[in-house]
Design a protein around this motif. Sequence first.
Motif, short mmCIF file in Angstrom:
data_model
loop_
_atom_site.label_atom_id
_atom_site.label_comp_id
_atom_site.label_asym_id
_atom_site.label_seq_id
_atom_site.Cartn_x
_atom_site.Cartn_y
_atom_site.Cartn_z
N ASN A 154 -2.38 -1.18 -8.26
CA ASN A 154 -2.29 -0.01 -9.14
C ASN A 154 -1.48 1.14 -8.54
O ASN A 154 -1.22 2.14 -9.21
N VAL A 155 -1.15 0.99 -7.27
CA VAL A 155 -0.50 2.12 -6.59
C VAL A 155 0.94 2.40 -7.07
O VAL A 155 1.31 3.56 -7.23
N PRO A 156 1.79 1.36 -7.31
CA PRO A 156 3.15 1.68 -7.75
C PRO A 156 3.18 2.60 -8.97
O PRO A 156 4.01 3.51 -9.06
N LEU A 184 3.65 -0.63 1.83
CA LEU A 184 2.39 -1.24 2.22
C LEU A 184 2.69 -2.32 3.26
O LEU A 184 3.45 -3.25 3.00
N PHE A 185 2.11 -2.17 4.45
CA PHE A 185 2.26 -3.18 5.49
C PHE A 185 0.97 -3.99 5.55
O PHE A 185 -0.10 -3.43 5.82
N LEU A 186 1.08 -5.28 5.30
CA LEU A 186 -0.10 -6.14 5.44
C LEU A 186 -0.10 -6.70 6.85
O LEU A 186 0.93 -7.18 7.33
N LEU A 187 -1.24 -6.61 7.50
CA LEU A 187 -1.35 -7.25 8.82
C LEU A 187 -1.26 -8.76 8.60
O LEU A 187 -1.59 -9.24 7.50
N PRO A 188 -0.84 -9.53 9.60
CA PRO A 188 -0.66 -10.96 9.35
C PRO A 188 -1.99 -11.68 9.13
O PRO A 188 -2.97 -11.40 9.81
N GLY A 189 -2.03 -12.54 8.17
CA GLY A 189 -3.26 -13.26 7.87
C GLY A 189 -3.25 -13.69 6.41
O GLY A 189 -2.32 -13.37 5.68
N GLN A 190 -4.29 -14.42 6.06
CA GLN A 190 -4.34 -14.88 4.67
C GLN A 190 -5.58 -14.28 4.02
O GLN A 190 -6.70 -14.53 4.46
N SER A 229 1.92 -10.40 -4.31
CA SER A 229 0.94 -10.01 -5.32
C SER A 229 1.19 -8.61 -5.87
O SER A 229 0.56 -8.19 -6.84
N PHE A 230 2.08 -7.88 -5.21
CA PHE A 230 2.29 -6.48 -5.62
C PHE A 230 3.68 -6.30 -6.23
O PHE A 230 4.66 -6.87 -5.73
N PRO A 231 3.74 -5.50 -7.25
CA PRO A 231 5.06 -5.24 -7.83
C PRO A 231 5.89 -4.42 -6.86
O PRO A 231 5.36 -3.52 -6.19
N SER A 232 7.14 -4.73 -6.78
CA SER A 232 8.02 -3.95 -5.91
C SER A 232 8.85 -3.02 -6.79
O SER A 232 9.47 -3.47 -7.75
N THR A 233 8.82 -1.75 -6.48
CA THR A 233 9.60 -0.78 -7.27
C THR A 233 10.55 -0.04 -6.33
O THR A 233 10.56 -0.30 -5.12
#
Lengths: 400, 238
Positions: free
Chosen positions: A148-150, A167-173, A187-191
């Motif tokens: 919802n952030v974008p 948004l930086f995701l730390l490595p992992g699943q 999973s996130f829209p890129s704007t």
Amino acid sequence: MNKKGQAFEMLGFIILAVAFIIVFTLLKTASTKGYVSTIKELYEIQEGEGFRAGINAILQTTEKRTGKSMIELLGIAAQLGNDTIYFGPTIGNINVTSELKKRFDAIYGEYHWYFKIPFELPPQKDIQIVVVADVSGSMCDDVYEFKNVPQIIDTLRAQGKSVSMRLFLLPGQLRCCPPIGIITCASFPSTEYFDCVTLNAAKCNLKGSTDEDWGNGLACAIEEGPKGGWNNYSIKIGIPLSDELPGSSDNCPKSPSSQQYQSLQNGINAAKNIGMYVFPFKAVTGKECCPSCNCGYSPGCGICYSGGNVFTKEQCLCDETLEYYMSKIANETGGEMIKLKDASEIVEKISGIVGSINITGIPYLEAGYPIPNEKNIRSVTFAIPTPSKEFLEFDAYQWS
Amino acid sequence: MKGQLSYVIKPIMLVVTIILVIFFTFSLYSSTIEEKRKEKSLDLTAMATNTLLILANSEDCLAYQSKTTQGAYANIISIEKIEEFSEIYKEEEPECARSFDFGWRVNISEISLDGKVAKSWSFGAKDFSYNKKEEINFWMPVAIRYDSKDIRLGKMQIKIVYGELESIAGFFDMVCKTKTSKKTEISLEDDVKIENNKICINNRCRKLYCNVTGINEIKRGEYILSASYSQGKIFVTK
């Protein structure tokens, strides 16, 4: 001629003589006044020229550490909207107001001068946000909320805030409960103003449970920078999002020698170096619904983990230490720890942080002493060039 | 009785008339003298400012001249030129800012940021008239350039004097520099002694640009002096 006639004759002569003297005195006074006024005006013009030349000389003098002239430093300060200019680790900060004050005091003496220069209209200041998200299983709902952030970024921009986020995701699943499934950057829209990047554990030198190492992760995110890189003059905000200590919550250590603490310290150092305000988001740890932290696998605590609702005793027990860690990084960087009651608060909290940022700086640089009313004031205006090739008016005043 | 009164009043009126005429004449005269004095004072102030500005801004004087653009920078004076001037012009004004009506001496101080004088230099006339008619002291801040990254704060102060010595020396120097013949009306309150290119009044001396021949002393009084230039010398007659 009789006696009366002679008296009138004498009186008439006296009146005539007095009238002559009065007229002559008036004419002479007027002439002298006019002359004195002309002399005064010319004298003031001469003094004004001397004053102009003097101010020019002061502005041409150089600052010892940088070798830059005062006119150059004034231009830079006016453009930055800050009278303190940082010239790197060797030279450090130069305060332009203080440097000019020393020179004006040395030449004109204390209480005899004043100057003012408006700052260049500040370009709309960018707000650059980097979020470092813990992707351990318990963070599912929180991370997913960033979808919802974008939209909120766009809304904030429409309101006049020049904000962008990476948004930086730390490595992992991050495996989430249905119907979300696995969360990745895709999973996130890129704007234009929001994007997502996954950090590399080896490159970022992440320690312990790398999917939770938000201290080293923040340092790495700062190095990677936001989309388009860091803007020198932007307001920089860092948001670590986690429910655990950086790198794992084992034993809840507070010792500076612990791996977790060192990770935190790396994050603090990196943030301070770049002038970043850190607002850590503390996600729910389970302590909120189970103060004793002895609730087993209570589904009531609603923490989604690997496809099911799981209560994790370990992170519940470290709740207080996590607050300590997050408060520390917030306090040392001028930010604030945000305790989330629910993942849905994330959007609101981000809006709140951006909304609270005041980007108006002081409108002008000034120094000197109050201009007295009764004195003869000399004034001069100079055009000061700025690095952006604008010219700003520098007004200087001096009195005896 | 009538005749007696007229006999008394008419001389009184005559005396009063004479007194009024004297008063008007004296007032006019003193007013003119006062105005001339103020004019001279203004000239001196203007001269002081102009001299400082010329010294600080003319490439022939102290202004720093860029080697690449050949341009001078406003009020930035070169340390090399300051040292050169204070060496060469210990006793006389440099030609780049010489006035033929006044005499002056300049003192340049380098000011540290705590307001103290770090260094100082001076040049210009060594002596001034004993009986100065006007004197003005004036100063202006300057920037002293050591190199492109070292430009320091300074003050340039001038003492400018108008008197008999400056006036007569100025006349001789002007004839010498313009290489012409000129006349001037002078009124001297003290004797003047001239020896080659040195002129003295009351043991206060100035150096002249040319040697003077034809006269070695001028007694106090009013004269019309004639001076003519020839082969590096000036010939003076009364």
